[in-house]
Structures are given as structure tokens and as C-alpha cells.
Design an enzyme around this catalytic site. Structure first.
Site, PDB file in Angstrom:
ATOM      1  N   SER A 132       0.883  -1.168   0.000  1.00  0.00           N
ATOM      2  CA  SER A 132       0.000   0.000   0.000  1.00  0.00           C
ATOM      3  C   SER A 132       0.917   1.212   0.000  1.00  0.00           C
ATOM      4  O   SER A 132       2.089   1.096   0.414  1.00  0.00           O
ATOM      5  CB  SER A 132      -0.840  -0.017   1.288  1.00  0.00           C
ATOM      6  N   TYR A 145      -1.268  -1.215  10.484  1.00  0.00           N
ATOM      7  CA  TYR A 145      -1.327  -1.492   9.040  1.00  0.00           C
ATOM      8  C   TYR A 145       0.027  -1.147   8.389  1.00  0.00           C
ATOM      9  O   TYR A 145       0.586  -1.937   7.626  1.00  0.00           O
ATOM     10  CB  TYR A 145      -2.446  -0.647   8.440  1.00  0.00           C
TER      11      TYR A 145
HETATM   12  N1  NAP Z   1      -8.703  -1.109  -1.276  1.00  0.00           N
HETATM   13  C1  NAP Z   1      -7.733  -0.222  -1.173  1.00  0.00           C
HETATM   14  O1  NAP Z   1      -7.973   0.980  -1.338  1.00  0.00           O
HETATM   15  C2  NAP Z   1      -6.318  -0.699  -0.881  1.00  0.00           C
HETATM   16  C3  NAP Z   1      -5.302   0.265  -0.870  1.00  0.00           C
HETATM   17  C4  NAP Z   1      -4.003  -0.149  -0.600  1.00  0.00           C
HETATM   18  C5  NAP Z   1      -3.708  -1.473  -0.379  1.00  0.00           C
HETATM   19  N2  NAP Z   1      -4.704  -2.389  -0.383  1.00  0.00           N
HETATM   20  C6  NAP Z   1      -4.335  -3.797  -0.132  1.00  0.00           C
HETATM   21  O2  NAP Z   1      -4.908  -4.617  -1.126  1.00  0.00           O
HETATM   22  C7  NAP Z   1      -5.147  -5.922  -0.611  1.00  0.00           C
HETATM   23  C8  NAP Z   1      -6.585  -6.339  -0.917  1.00  0.00           C
HETATM   24  O3  NAP Z   1      -7.454  -5.493  -0.184  1.00  0.00           O
HETATM   25  P1  NAP Z   1      -8.972  -5.189  -0.591  1.00  0.00           P
HETATM   26  O4  NAP Z   1      -9.126  -3.735  -0.715  1.00  0.00           O
HETATM   27  O5  NAP Z   1      -9.390  -6.074  -1.696  1.00  0.00           O
HETATM   28  O6  NAP Z   1      -9.676  -5.624   0.772  1.00  0.00           O
HETATM   29  P2  NAP Z   1     -10.993  -6.497   1.039  1.00  0.00           P
HETATM   30  O7  NAP Z   1     -12.020  -6.233  -0.017  1.00  0.00           O
HETATM   31  O8  NAP Z   1     -11.341  -6.246   2.454  1.00  0.00           O
HETATM   32  O9  NAP Z   1     -10.464  -7.975   0.843  1.00  0.00           O
HETATM   33  C9  NAP Z   1      -9.572  -8.540   1.749  1.00  0.00           C
HETATM   34  C10 NAP Z   1      -9.327  -9.970   1.346  1.00  0.00           C
HETATM   35  O10 NAP Z   1      -8.456 -10.588   2.321  1.00  0.00           O
HETATM   36  C11 NAP Z   1      -9.066 -11.806   2.752  1.00  0.00           C
HETATM   37  N3  NAP Z   1      -8.762 -12.117   4.149  1.00  0.00           N
HETATM   38  C12 NAP Z   1      -8.916 -11.308   5.231  1.00  0.00           C
HETATM   39  N4  NAP Z   1      -8.607 -11.988   6.357  1.00  0.00           N
HETATM   40  C13 NAP Z   1      -8.268 -13.244   5.961  1.00  0.00           C
HETATM   41  C14 NAP Z   1      -7.870 -14.414   6.646  1.00  0.00           C
HETATM   42  N5  NAP Z   1      -7.778 -14.469   7.991  1.00  0.00           N
HETATM   43  N6  NAP Z   1      -7.607 -15.541   5.935  1.00  0.00           N
HETATM   44  C15 NAP Z   1      -7.717 -15.531   4.582  1.00  0.00           C
HETATM   45  N7  NAP Z   1      -8.082 -14.447   3.870  1.00  0.00           N
HETATM   46  C16 NAP Z   1      -8.367 -13.319   4.557  1.00  0.00           C
HETATM   47  C17 NAP Z   1     -10.570 -11.579   2.583  1.00  0.00           C
HETATM   48  O11 NAP Z   1     -11.220 -12.821   2.377  1.00  0.00           O
HETATM   49  P3  NAP Z   1     -12.262 -13.517   3.380  1.00  0.00           P
HETATM   50  O12 NAP Z   1     -12.895 -12.448   4.207  1.00  0.00           O
HETATM   51  O13 NAP Z   1     -13.207 -14.240   2.473  1.00  0.00           O
HETATM   52  O14 NAP Z   1     -11.402 -14.463   4.150  1.00  0.00           O
HETATM   53  C18 NAP Z   1     -10.611 -10.791   1.290  1.00  0.00           C
HETATM   54  O15 NAP Z   1     -10.578 -11.641   0.188  1.00  0.00           O
HETATM   55  C19 NAP Z   1      -4.842  -5.857   0.884  1.00  0.00           C
HETATM   56  O16 NAP Z   1      -3.576  -6.411   1.141  1.00  0.00           O
HETATM   57  C20 NAP Z   1      -4.864  -4.373   1.176  1.00  0.00           C
HETATM   58  O17 NAP Z   1      -4.071  -4.041   2.282  1.00  0.00           O
HETATM   59  C21 NAP Z   1      -6.005  -2.045  -0.619  1.00  0.00           C
END
Ligand code: NAP
Length: 263
Positions: A132, A145
């Protein structure tokens, strides 16, 4: 690496960015293996992209080896799963800190450890970590984070050099704010109008670019945010003062409130 016919394991594939990443890889001809805890979401996506779905809780240390065994030979690992870990440190239980470290940092490290040898033996592979912009510059309300996302960057930079002679590429992708899906969009937090955003498809395409071009680091954010982050990395004290003036702690409060259920 040409993704056509390769097998790619995507963690966090039920989430906003994971779904877009899986679709982008499938469009390039990769066989995708999808993992997360919510199997209903995974199964629907697996049907759409002709992939496989494997349930795994990445905070369960004993489950990681079983996931690797079930996935079988994998050419590409996209360690995308993550939890927001937003909020002041004293709002976290110790278990919540451990879970953020386990899911965001330990699981990607262990999966890389368990998969890189097989990739090297089969002639090469690629590992992508989803960090991120918070992995390059700190922000209020993002200490836990940020620790995990800075950690991923350090791990990936060293790993890339260690695995280079064995034909395994390593990339880190750094999204800013993603407006249409994922943990920022789900939080309901409102950004000031001057802050620009990107889409989940932009992240999916960036992951493909990182793999195909063997790129060390790829930002997915508008130029203004990338420049601000670069300056903040060089002058964190000044950046913190500017963030305070721009009301960053109010935004941090919105994140904490909107993301608490994902801890
Ligand atoms: N969205 C943004 O603006 C943004 C910005 C910067 C970085 N990121 C990074 O991008 C990545 C994806 O984030 P996102 O935005 O797609 O978030 P999200 O929609 O909340 O998805 C998070 C994913 O992680 C999985 N997860 C969470 N806890 C878990 C566990 N204990 N075991 C297995 N899987 C788990 C969830 O699956 P389940 O709940 O089905 O297990 C889900 O598929 C992350 O690493 C995040 O830090 C996102």
C-alpha cells in the site's frame, strides 16, 4: 513471464482487489487458484474465470502448508489478502495485532518460502505482494497497518535479489485509494475532493504488468499522491505536519470506524 497457461494462486480472492486481480490474470490466459475464507464468493468467481477455489484462514498458521499442498504446482503467487488494521494502537487487542501481522505479513512470507523452491525447480516463477502507499509513508491511525505494509516492502526487496539467480521474480504493488471496491470503498470514508483515486481494475492490470515486465515496484495511484508519498518518505516530519493541517486524523477516524469489523 508470459502468463498464458501458467497457474496463479491469488490470496484474498473474495475481496474487492483480489477479484479484479483474478479476472486480470485469467484474461491473460492464466489458470487461477482462488483462496480466502468466504467460499461462496470464491466459488462464484471460480465459475466465472474457470478457476479453482480453496478455503483457507491465513491467520491459522497450521493451514498454510495444507493450502500449498492443495494448490499443487504454482507458477505465480499473488499475496493479496489483507486486513485494514486501522485505528490507534490502544484500540487494538493483542489478538487483533497478531491477526494483522499474521494475515498481512507472516502469511505472505511463509507462502513465498513454501512456494519459491518449487517455482525455481520448474524453471521459474513470480511472486507479487500487495502492499500500500502506507507501506512507503506513515499516516495517523495506520501504525499497525503500516508496520505490515512497510514490512512487506523490505521483505520483497531482499527476496527479489535472493531469488533472481533462480529465475523467480518478485514484485510489490502499492495501491493508493481504490474507489470502486475493496477495504477503502467499503469503509465509507470520504476523501477531500482534491485527492484522486484509482480503480480495482487498475490494480489488476498493475499486477499483470508487474509479472510480465518483472517490475520490482509498481504504484497504483495518481501522480499527485505518488509524489506526496515520495516526499513523505524523504521528509516524514514535514509530511506529518502537512497531514495534520489537511485533517488526516479526521480521515483516520473515519477509517477506524468504517473498518473495525474487518479486524
Ligand atoms: N482497497 C484499497 O484501497 C487498498 C489500498 C491499498 C492497499 N490495499 C491492499 O490490497 C489488498 C486487498 O485489499 P482489498 O481492498 O481487496 O480488501 P478487502 O475487499 O477487504 O479484501 C480482503 C481480502 O483478504 C481476505 N482475508 C482477510 N482476512 C483473511 C484471513 N484471515 N484468511 C484468509 N483471507 C483473509 C478476505 O477474504 P475472506 O474475508 O473471504 O477471508 C478478502 O478476500 C490488501 O492487502 C490491502 O491491504 C487495498
Amino acid at each position: 513471464m508470459n502468463l498464458g497457461g501458467r497457474t496463479a494462486l491469488v490470496t484474498g480472492a473474495s475481496g474487492g482487489l483480489g477479484q479484479a486481480i483474478a479476472r486480470a490474470l485469467a484474461r491473460r490466459g492464466a489458470h487461477v487458484v482462488l483462496t480466502a475464507r468466504r467460499t461462496d464468493v470464491l466459488k462464484a468467481l471460480a465459475a466465472e474465470v474457470s478457476g479453482r477455489a480453496l478455503a483457507c484462514d491465513l491467520s491459522d498458521r497450521a493451514a498454510l502448508g495444507a493450502l500449498v499442498a492443495q494448490a499443487g504446482p504454482v507458477d505465480v503467487l499473488v499475496a493479496n489478502a489483507g486486513i485494514p488494521g486501522s485505528g490507534a494502537i490502544d484500540s487494538f487487542t493483542v489478538e487483533e495485532i497478531d491477526r494483522a501481522l499474521d494475515v498481512n505479513l507472516r502469511a505472505p512470507m511463509v507462502l513465498a518460502r513454501l512456494m519459491c523452491e518449487g517455482m525455481a525447480q520448474r524453471g521459474g516463477g513470480h511472486i507479487v505482494f500487495l502492499s500500500s502507499l502506507n507501506g512507503k509513508a506513515g499516516a495517523p491511525g495506520a501504525s499497525v497497518y503500516g508496520a505490515t505494509k512497510f514490512g512487506l516492502r523490505g521483505f520483497a526487496q531482499g527476496l527479489r535479489e535472493d531469488l533472481r539467480p533462480r529465475g523467480v521474480g518478485v514484485s510489490t504493488v502499492f495501491p493508493g485509494f481504490i474507489r470502486d471496491a475493496g477495504m477503502f470503498a467499503d469503509s465509507g470514508a470520504k476523501l477531500p475532493s482534491y485527492v484522486r483515486t484509482k480503480t480495482a481494475d487498475d490494480v489488476g492490470n498493475a499486477v499483470v504488468r508487474a509479472i510480465e515486465g518483472d517490475r520490482s515496484e509498481v504504484d497504483v495511484a495518481p501522480l499527485s499522491l505518488r509524489l506526496g508519498t515520495a516526499v513523505a518518505a524523504l521528509a516524514p516530519e514535514t509530511a506529518a505536519r502537512v497531514q495534520r493541517r489537511l485533517g488526516a486524523s479526521e480521515l483516520a477516524g473515519q477509517f477506524e470506524a468504517g473498518q473495525r469489523d474487518k479486524r
